[in-house]
Design a protein around this motif. Structure first.
Motif, short mmCIF file in Angstrom:
data_model
loop_
_atom_site.label_atom_id
_atom_site.label_comp_id
_atom_site.label_asym_id
_atom_site.label_seq_id
_atom_site.Cartn_x
_atom_site.Cartn_y
_atom_site.Cartn_z
N ARG A 142 -36.68 1.18 13.61
CA ARG A 142 -36.72 2.11 14.60
C ARG A 142 -35.41 2.71 14.85
N LEU A 143 -34.40 1.81 14.96
CA LEU A 143 -32.98 2.01 15.23
C LEU A 143 -32.37 2.81 14.08
N ALA A 144 -32.84 2.35 12.94
CA ALA A 144 -32.12 3.08 11.55
C ALA A 144 -32.84 4.44 11.51
N GLU A 145 -34.01 4.70 11.75
CA GLU A 145 -34.56 5.98 11.67
C GLU A 145 -34.23 6.91 12.92
N LEU A 146 -33.73 6.27 14.14
CA LEU A 146 -33.16 7.20 15.08
C LEU A 146 -31.78 7.54 14.56
N SER A 147 -31.12 6.76 14.09
CA SER A 147 -29.58 6.99 13.64
C SER A 147 -29.70 8.14 12.40
N SER A 148 -30.64 7.90 11.61
CA SER A 148 -30.83 9.05 10.72
C SER A 148 -31.14 10.25 11.34
N GLN A 149 -32.28 10.38 12.18
CA GLN A 149 -32.52 11.61 12.91
C GLN A 149 -31.35 12.47 13.72
N LEU A 150 -30.33 11.27 14.21
CA LEU A 150 -29.56 11.83 14.89
C LEU A 150 -28.57 12.63 14.17
N VAL A 151 -28.21 11.96 12.80
CA VAL A 151 -27.51 12.71 12.08
C VAL A 151 -27.75 13.86 11.47
N GLN A 152 -29.01 13.92 11.22
CA GLN A 152 -29.75 15.19 10.81
C GLN A 152 -29.72 16.27 11.75
N ILE A 153 -30.02 15.83 13.08
CA ILE A 153 -29.84 16.92 14.16
C ILE A 153 -28.57 17.41 14.66
N GLN A 154 -27.83 16.54 14.32
CA GLN A 154 -26.31 16.95 14.60
C GLN A 154 -25.93 17.80 13.55
N ALA A 155 -26.24 17.77 12.54
CA ALA A 155 -25.96 18.64 11.42
C ALA A 155 -26.58 20.18 11.59
N ILE A 156 -27.90 19.89 11.93
CA ILE A 156 -28.65 21.15 12.31
C ILE A 156 -27.82 21.83 13.61
N SER A 157 -27.58 21.04 14.63
CA SER A 157 -26.89 21.63 15.87
C SER A 157 -25.56 22.11 15.45
N GLY A 158 -24.89 21.63 14.72
CA GLY A 158 -23.55 22.24 14.41
C GLY A 158 -23.73 23.43 13.77
N GLU A 159 -24.70 23.47 12.83
CA GLU A 159 -24.89 24.79 12.03
C GLU A 159 -25.33 25.90 13.10
N SER A 160 -26.39 25.76 13.89
CA SER A 160 -26.76 26.45 14.82
C SER A 160 -25.57 26.93 15.73
N GLY A 161 -24.75 25.95 16.08
CA GLY A 161 -23.86 26.39 17.12
C GLY A 161 -22.94 27.35 16.35
N SER A 162 -22.36 27.12 15.10
CA SER A 162 -21.63 28.05 14.38
C SER A 162 -22.36 29.58 14.23
#
Length: 477
Positions: free
Chosen positions: A215-235
């Motif tokens: 579960r921790l590994a899954e959340l870490s993967s989701q966080l990385v993906q969401i951070q990438a999406i969030s960075g793109e949406s912020g730009s």
């Protein structure tokens, strides 16, 4: 001293030498005939060094040279002798008690006197190249000798068994107490572990920890993906809020904005055409300008709407990122807590395992010592039993006579030489020469000589030996 002088001394002292020789031989023969006969009985035991059936291992000390010497010491110990006395009930013999009162004057204990008496006539001989020990006992009675030899063999076997069983019994009692303590420690450790598992709700710690790690590994993967999406949406949001907001991908791909821009392009083309034909003040030109302004207003409104959606998407992505980050931190804290719980549980589990191993080890030693304490087989076994001898061992008449003849001859020679040294006499002409250092001129015959001519012949012989001139013949001789 020459051999002739030696023989002359023996001839002169033959009476004393014969007297000494006869006394020695006759005394020895008399003692051999009148001394009580002694009978030797021999029993033998064998030491078995094969692996012990209880411990399934061979004792390495049995292969050491000192082991056989130790067995001899055990055979000659007071413990074995006292066991013989007890087994044969020698303390109940009135003859032995009277002998103790006579010889020992009643000093010490009767058992000590019996032990000393038995050891005087006991002889233990281990074989040099085997594991056999011979037990020999000598006494005037052949049956008594055989009985004592067999009794010592049986007492030795019983003593070796006691030396093996008694320590095992003591160890067994010790391990019984240790097993109770080990069992109590095991039960306390198991109870502590069970209480801890109930308190923490642990059923399968390792499986649950694996799930939480996934579960921790899954959340870490989701966080990385969401951070990438969030960075793109912020730009994209920054681009939308800037001067080039109408060139973002959402605006360019919007069909409504695309249709309005197409209409705007047609209207602008129509306006140029009308301007060239009718002029700026013509109502159609004014109407066309109004339409163009309306289209531009609509495009701007639609662009603002689309860029506003980009901001909303960015906000949603930020919220999702914050939520996932929070869940990740919570999962990490939960996992750390579970690891701490698991570590504490493993400590308790190891305590239980250590207590279990200690208990198993004590129980194994208890079972082994219990079996050893119940064994009835010694490593020493009776090889041959002693039988009453048919012939006496001492005194041996022929051997003693031969030794007496030899010793009497040597003693007779010694006495003859000693008497000669104390009373030195002239036996031969050589004695005069040795004493005075002068040559012998003549030798008188003995008073009982049969022929006087023998003296003349002796004189001539002496003159020839010592280089003297030959005398003239005596007619009267």
């Amino acid at each position: 001293m020459t051999f002739g002088q030696f023989l002359s001394i023996l001839r002169a002292r033959k009476r004393a030498a014969l007297l000494v020789f006869s006394l020695v031989v006759l005394t020895t023969i008399g003692l051999s005939l009148f001394l009580p006969k002694q009978y030797d009985a021999t029993a033998s035991v064998v030491i078995d060094i094969k692996p012990d059936p209880v411990s399934a291992m061979a004792f390495p000390t049995m292969a050491m040279p000192s082991f056989m010497a130790t067995q001899v010491d055990i055979l000659l110990s007071d413990r074995v002798a006292l066991r013989v006395i007890r087994d044969l009930k020698l303390t109940e013999s009135p003859e032995l008690r009277d002998q103790w009162q006579t010889e020992g004057d009643g000093e010490g204990t009767f058992e000590q006197w019996l032990t000393t008496m038995l050891h005087k006539k006991l002889d233990v001989n281990p074989s040099r190249e085997s594991n056999v020990i011979n037990i020999n006992y000598r006494s005037p009675d052949p049956r008594f000798s055989a009985g004592l030899a067999n009794a010592f063999a049986q007492a030795y076997i019983a003593t070796t068994l006691e030396l093996r069983v008694n320590p095992a019994k003591q160890f067994s009692a010790f391990f019984v107490a240790q097993s109770k303590e080990a069992r109590t420690a095991l039960e306390e450790a198991q109870a502590k572990l069970s209480a801890y598992q109930r308190e923490k709700g642990i059923i399968a710690a390792d499986e649950r920890l694996d799930v939480e790690n996934a579960r921790l590994a899954e959340l870490s993967s989701q966080l990385v993906q969401i951070q990438a999406i969030s960075g793109e949406s912020g730009s994209r949001q920054a681009q939308a809020q800037g001067a080039s907001g109408d060139r973002i991908q959402e605006v360019l791909n919007n069909p409504l904005i695309g249709g309005l821009r197409a209409d705007l392009n047609r209207s602008e083309a129509k306006l140029q055409e009308l301007n060239s034909k009718l002029g700026d003040s013509h109502p159609q030109v004014v109407e066309a300008k109004a339409n163009i302004a309306e289209l531009r207003a609509r495009i701007d409104a639609e662009v603002r709407r689309v860029t506003g959606g980009v901001a909303v998407t960015n906000t949603i992505n930020k919220q999702r990122e914050a939520q996932v980050r929070s869940e990740l931190e919570a999962q990490r804290a939960k996992l750390l807590e579970m690891k701490a719980v698991r570590d504490q549980g493993q400590v308790l589990v190891r305590e239980v395992e250590n207590a279990q191993r200690a208990y198993d080890g004590v129980m194994a030693r208890l079972n082994q010592t219990a079996m050893e304490s119940q064994t009835n087989q010694s490593y020493a076994n009776l090889l041959t039993s002693a039988l009453p001898p048919a012939e006496h061992a001492t005194p041996k008449l022929l051997l003693n006579t031969a030794l007496a003849v030899f010793m009497g001859f040597l003693l007779a020679l010694g006495v003859a030489m000693l008497l000669e040294l104390n009373d030195r006499r002239v036996r031969q002409p050589e004695d005069v020469i040795a004493s005075l250092g002068l040559p012998v001129l003549g030798v008188l015959p003995k008073p009982n000589a049969k022929r006087f001519v023998s003296g003349t012949h002796a004189l001539i012989r002496q003159q020839r030996v010592y280089g003297l001139p030959a005398p003239h013949a005596n007619k009267g001789a």
